[in-house]
Scaffold this motif. Structure first.
Motif: not given
Length: 344
Positions: A67-69, A80-92
């Motif tokens: 997640f941190l990467s 800073p420290f607030k991810v975009k929803l579109s990039d908040a992916r769990i590829i698994e």
């Protein structure tokens, strides 16, 4: 009487001949990759075939860096420290969509899946250690929630039944400087989308010393306790406290502390079992049998009855020596839980 659900924590051994470095390289590309997806899918289906009712996607990444990467990448954040929803992916989860679709088409029903995300406190400690910036802790909470929210949106061919927040430092790490109220608020932020979606929201703790924090949240309803290796942990839990908070337990009924289990065999045979691997099957054939697992669940049930909602291995199986032995442990849990149900 509600039936106790069999889930697992997540991590799983790699297939023979495959290295963590190879996996890390594939994950770093942050894209669909047929070879990577095959490894994930094969392991996921081993869990399903072993009888896990709500399997977690196989965790092959570092729990923090997964997640941190993304959160550290300025191209993936709106501040800073607030991810975009579109990039908040769990590829698994993207990977298992393929086998989940095939399962649905073959069986006429969707698989129930457990999603495990690293909690805001754990991510904060990794980045800032023993400091106290409450606003940043809450930003981590928002980012965790976005990973969950995005996961819910991509779950077309499977149901996200359970969302678990992994917070191993609570009750263990002396660096935690935040007040209870600050921790409760951050965890509620992190779990808000899961709660709204009707998921069972769980917190995975390595120590139950501060389980009452979870009882005081609005959004967490299941508290995970690693009680197979340390049965006395259950003595720290007050059933009435759970009932008053409308909270439930996930109890560990199979040991996963493989290094301690191996040390028993090392002493027994005066050898190094990591090299003399022929002794490994004794762990699943003699030490963690369905009968022992069933008895552990019966003991926990005698204490908490219907306050138990989930049961399974204490923690992940990533350090176990092979996929086959790890899958056999899961099968033993399935059999042990089935025997327990028959005995009620």
């Amino acid at each position: 009487m509600a039936e106790i659900i069999f889930d697992d924590i997540g991590s799983f051994p790699l297939p023979a001949g495959l290295s963590k470095e190879w996996m890390a390289g594939k994950f770093s590309e942050k894209k669909s990759d047929a070879d990577l997806f095959k490894v994930i899918n094969d392991a996921f289906m081993m869990k399903v075939e072993a009888g896990v009712e709500v399997p977690t996607y196989p965790q092959y990444q570092d729990m923090n860096e997964q997640f941190l990467s993304i959160i550290r990448d300025s191209n993936c954040t709106e501040e800073p420290f607030k991810v975009k929803l579109s990039d908040a992916r769990i590829i698994e989860l993207e990977a298992i969509s393929e086998v989940a679709k095939a399962y649905r088409e073959e069986n006429g029903e969707k698989l129930n899946v457990r999603v495990c995300v690293t909690g805001p406190l754990e991510l904060y400690l990794k980045e800032f250690g023993g400091t106290e910036y409450v606003d940043i802790l809450n930003l981590f909470g928002e980012s965790v929630d976005r990973f969950v929210k995005n996961s819910l949106s991509v779950a077309k061919d499977f149901n996200i039944k359970t969302v678990s927040i992994d917070e191993p430092s609570i009750g263990i790490n002396p660096q935690v400087m935040f007040s209870d109220n600050d921790l409760i608020k951050a965890m509620d932020i992190a779990c808000s989308s899961a709660k709204k979606a009707g998921c069972d929201v769980e917190i995975h703790l390595h120590s139950p010393l501060h389980y009452k924090l979870a009882c005081k949240t609005e959004n967490i309803s299941v508290i995970g306790v690693e009680s197979a290796a340390t049965p006395s942990y259950l003595d720290l839990i007050d059933k009435k406290e759970l009932e008053d908070a409308d909270s439930y337990l996930r109890v560990g009924v199979a040991r996963t502390d493989i290094f301690n289990l191996v040390s028993v065999l090392n002493d027994k045979y005066n050898t190094n079992v990591w090299k003399e691997t022929r002794y490994f099957p004794e762990i699943i054939n003699d030490m963690e049998t369905p009968d022992i697992i069933s008895k552990r669940l019966s003991k926990a049930y005698s204490m908490f009855e219907e306050s138990i909602k989930y049961a399974g291995p204490d923690c992940g199986l990533g350090a176990w020596p092979s996929q086959e032995i790890a899958a056999q442990l899961l099968s033993n849990v399935s059999k042990g839980m089935s025997d327990f149900r028959k005995g009620l």
